[in-house]
Design an enzyme around this catalytic site. Structure first.
Site, PDB file in Angstrom:
ATOM      1  N   CYS A 114       0.815  -1.233   0.000  1.00  0.00           N
ATOM      2  CA  CYS A 114       0.000   0.000   0.000  1.00  0.00           C
ATOM      3  C   CYS A 114       0.844   1.277   0.000  1.00  0.00           C
ATOM      4  CB  CYS A 114      -0.967  -0.003   1.175  1.00  0.00           C
ATOM      5  SG  CYS A 114      -2.164  -1.335   1.074  1.00  0.00           S
ATOM      6  N   HIS A 251      -3.130   7.659   2.016  1.00  0.00           N
ATOM      7  CA  HIS A 251      -3.531   6.316   1.591  1.00  0.00           C
ATOM      8  C   HIS A 251      -4.906   6.041   2.191  1.00  0.00           C
ATOM      9  CE1 HIS A 251      -3.820   2.151   0.841  1.00  0.00           C
ATOM     10  NE2 HIS A 251      -3.555   1.767   2.073  1.00  0.00           N
ATOM     11  N   ASN A 281      -9.991   0.131  -0.052  1.00  0.00           N
ATOM     12  CA  ASN A 281      -8.532   0.244  -0.081  1.00  0.00           C
ATOM     13  C   ASN A 281      -8.024  -0.318  -1.416  1.00  0.00           C
ATOM     14  OD1 ASN A 281      -5.773  -0.022   0.245  1.00  0.00           O
ATOM     15  ND2 ASN A 281      -5.883  -0.922   2.285  1.00  0.00           N
TER      16      ASN A 281
HETATM   17  N1  COA Z   1     -18.376  -8.208   9.190  1.00  0.00           N
HETATM   18  C1  COA Z   1     -18.862  -8.467  10.405  1.00  0.00           C
HETATM   19  N2  COA Z   1     -18.086  -8.824  11.438  1.00  0.00           N
HETATM   20  C2  COA Z   1     -16.765  -8.920  11.204  1.00  0.00           C
HETATM   21  C3  COA Z   1     -16.210  -8.651   9.961  1.00  0.00           C
HETATM   22  C4  COA Z   1     -17.068  -8.278   8.924  1.00  0.00           C
HETATM   23  N3  COA Z   1     -16.625  -7.995   7.689  1.00  0.00           N
HETATM   24  N4  COA Z   1     -14.870  -8.813  10.028  1.00  0.00           N
HETATM   25  C5  COA Z   1     -14.593  -9.166  11.293  1.00  0.00           C
HETATM   26  N5  COA Z   1     -15.746  -9.242  12.015  1.00  0.00           N
HETATM   27  C6  COA Z   1     -15.915  -9.576  13.421  1.00  0.00           C
HETATM   28  C7  COA Z   1     -14.784 -10.440  13.945  1.00  0.00           C
HETATM   29  O1  COA Z   1     -15.014 -11.802  13.653  1.00  0.00           O
HETATM   30  C8  COA Z   1     -14.870 -10.169  15.416  1.00  0.00           C
HETATM   31  O2  COA Z   1     -15.928 -10.920  15.975  1.00  0.00           O
HETATM   32  P1  COA Z   1     -15.800 -11.606  17.423  1.00  0.00           P
HETATM   33  O3  COA Z   1     -15.595 -10.431  18.358  1.00  0.00           O
HETATM   34  O4  COA Z   1     -17.090 -12.298  17.561  1.00  0.00           O
HETATM   35  O5  COA Z   1     -14.595 -12.471  17.336  1.00  0.00           O
HETATM   36  C9  COA Z   1     -15.296  -8.692  15.486  1.00  0.00           C
HETATM   37  O6  COA Z   1     -15.862  -8.398  14.201  1.00  0.00           O
HETATM   38  C10 COA Z   1     -14.154  -7.750  15.765  1.00  0.00           C
HETATM   39  O7  COA Z   1     -13.087  -8.079  14.907  1.00  0.00           O
HETATM   40  P2  COA Z   1     -11.755  -7.262  14.929  1.00  0.00           P
HETATM   41  O8  COA Z   1     -10.844  -7.813  13.868  1.00  0.00           O
HETATM   42  O9  COA Z   1     -11.252  -7.172  16.323  1.00  0.00           O
HETATM   43  O10 COA Z   1     -12.303  -5.847  14.474  1.00  0.00           O
HETATM   44  P3  COA Z   1     -11.589  -4.440  14.500  1.00  0.00           P
HETATM   45  O11 COA Z   1     -12.361  -3.498  15.328  1.00  0.00           O
HETATM   46  O12 COA Z   1     -10.121  -4.545  14.739  1.00  0.00           O
HETATM   47  O13 COA Z   1     -11.778  -3.980  12.978  1.00  0.00           O
HETATM   48  C11 COA Z   1     -10.508  -3.816  10.965  1.00  0.00           C
HETATM   49  C12 COA Z   1     -11.208  -4.746  11.959  1.00  0.00           C
HETATM   50  C13 COA Z   1      -9.839  -4.688   9.926  1.00  0.00           C
HETATM   51  C14 COA Z   1     -11.561  -2.947  10.319  1.00  0.00           C
HETATM   52  C15 COA Z   1      -9.475  -2.941  11.719  1.00  0.00           C
HETATM   53  O14 COA Z   1      -8.653  -3.743  12.526  1.00  0.00           O
HETATM   54  C16 COA Z   1      -8.636  -2.140  10.777  1.00  0.00           C
HETATM   55  O15 COA Z   1      -9.104  -1.254  10.118  1.00  0.00           O
HETATM   56  N6  COA Z   1      -7.324  -2.446  10.705  1.00  0.00           N
HETATM   57  C17 COA Z   1      -6.420  -1.788   9.799  1.00  0.00           C
HETATM   58  C18 COA Z   1      -6.535  -2.462   8.478  1.00  0.00           C
HETATM   59  C19 COA Z   1      -5.832  -1.733   7.405  1.00  0.00           C
HETATM   60  O16 COA Z   1      -5.865  -0.535   7.345  1.00  0.00           O
HETATM   61  N7  COA Z   1      -5.194  -2.505   6.519  1.00  0.00           N
HETATM   62  C20 COA Z   1      -4.560  -2.033   5.373  1.00  0.00           C
HETATM   63  C21 COA Z   1      -3.313  -1.344   5.701  1.00  0.00           C
HETATM   64  S1  COA Z   1      -2.539  -0.839   4.262  1.00  0.00           S
END
Ligand code: COA
Length: 324
Positions: A114, A251, A281
């Site tokens: 990215c 980004h 993204n």
């Molecule tokens: N829909 C519904 N629920 C979802 C889901 C989706 N698409 N994806 C994950 N979940 C659930 C998980 O299973 C988890 O459930 P549980 O609590 O029952 O286990 C819950 O949501 C929380 O998951 P978690 O991964 O802890 O969520 P989060 O608050 O960290 O959000 C992201 C996830 C990916 C949105 C967040 O971590 C993020 O934005 N990270 C940065 C990613 C990024 O920018 N990547 C690219 C960099 S270049």
């Protein structure tokens, strides 16, 4: 003779097919509300069958050349950022070179996930500064839909396909602070964080393409810290304060990360170009797509200071400041 590079044209391409969060609700256990609340994403573009990264890149490049009033034969370098190349080799950049009808100079890919566009811009800018290239096409192009695990709701909702491009041109002079051009680029990496964001395949390891794997919270934490550091370094190098920045073109991974960067700069959100809601993204394409949008709709005006920052798998991260 001393040279600096100036962005003289921007272009973009987004595949026709739009997939909304509601469409995803039909194929995986997710909800529009969850995706919007956690990421700000509402929709993404997905490439058609047979539509390749090089096709997206070529379209964006052609528009950038047209907007710059330059021809492919004027170019002496193409630097294409992608982590979803058409093939393992040759470089996707060489396919774009052939499609554009550019038969001289050089074309190669840069792989920094990215952060790819900031890396490619940095490489191109340094070629220009060294006097080794005068007109350069810098492209970010991706088809992440091809490396997503569509059963993994934690990742497949986050990404989209697209391409953006800019034409850089050499101008004489190192650039006083009021001159237009790229003022600085800074790139960083820390390979210890491989496992937080990677693709579990490749020619040497599995002889297959593999799928994107991510520890979302780990990436989130590092993204905020690393991009904040890259912003500090960029401002310091230019003897600037956050108040000197007219536009943040970040980004586009997640609206919460973008808002955190805007808060750090004390910039109101109407000085931030935000496209994540409709593109998701698009990895190395996200900054040039956002830049195109800001320039094309007239928000970013000539002479304004534009700060770009990115972070991606590796980890890689970086920043660039340009006076458009
Ligand atoms: N829909 C519904 N629920 C979802 C889901 C989706 N698409 N994806 C994950 N979940 C659930 C998980 O299973 C988890 O459930 P549980 O609590 O029952 O286990 C819950 O949501 C929380 O998951 P978690 O991964 O802890 O969520 P989060 O608050 O960290 O959000 C992201 C996830 C990916 C949105 C967040 O971590 C993020 O934005 N990270 C940065 C990613 C990024 O920018 N990547 C690219 C960099 S270049």
């Amino acid at each position: 003779m001393v040279f600096r590079s100036r962005i003289v044209g921007c272009g973009h391409y987004l595949p026709q097919r739009v997939v909304t969060n509601a469409d995803l609700e039909k194929i995986i256990d997710t909800s529009d509300e969850w995706i919007r609340k956690r990421t700000g994403i509402q929709a993404r573009h997905i490439a058609a069958e047979g539509e390749l990264t090089s096709d997206l890149a070529r379209s964006a490049a052609q528009e950038a050349l047209k907007n710059a009033g330059r021809k492919a034969e004027d170019l002496d370098l193409i630097v294409l950022a992608t982590s979803t190349p058409d093939e393992t080799f040759p470089a996707t950049a060489t396919r774009v070179q052939a499609q554009l009808g550019m038969t001289s100079g050089a074309a190669f890919d840069v792989q920094a996930v990215c952060s790819g566009f900031v890396y490619a811009l940095s490489v191109a800018d340094n070629f220009v500064k060294a006097g080794a290239a005068r007109k350069v096409l810098v492209i970010g192009a991706e088809t992440y839909s091809r490396i997503l695990d569509w059963q993994d709701r934690g990742t497949c909702v986050l990404f989209g396909d697209g391409a953006g491009a800019v034409v850089l041109e050499a101008e004489e002079g190192s650039g006083a602070n009021s001159d237009r051009g790229i003022l600085s680029t800074h790139i960083f990496s820390d390979g210890r964080h491989h496992d937080a964001l990677y693709v579990d395949g490749g020619p040497s390891s599995t002889q297959s393409t593999g799928h994107l794997r991510m520890q979302g919270q780990e990436v989130f934490r590092h993204a905020v810290n690393n991009m904040a550091q890259a912003i500090d370094v960029a401002l310091e190098a230019n003897d600037m304060t956050p108040g000197d920045v007219d536009w943040l073109v970040p980004h586009q991974a997640n609206s919460r990360i973008i808002e955190a960067m805007a808060r750090k700069l004390n910039l109101p959100m109407d000085q931030v170009i935000m496209t994540v809601q409709k593109h998701a993204n698009t990895s190395s394409a996200s900054i040039p797509l956002a830049l195109y949008e800001g320039v094309n709709d007239g928000r970013i005006k000539e002479g304004q200071v534009t700060l770009m920052e990115a972070m991606g798998g590796g980890f890689t991260w970086g920043s660039a400041i340009a006076r458009l």
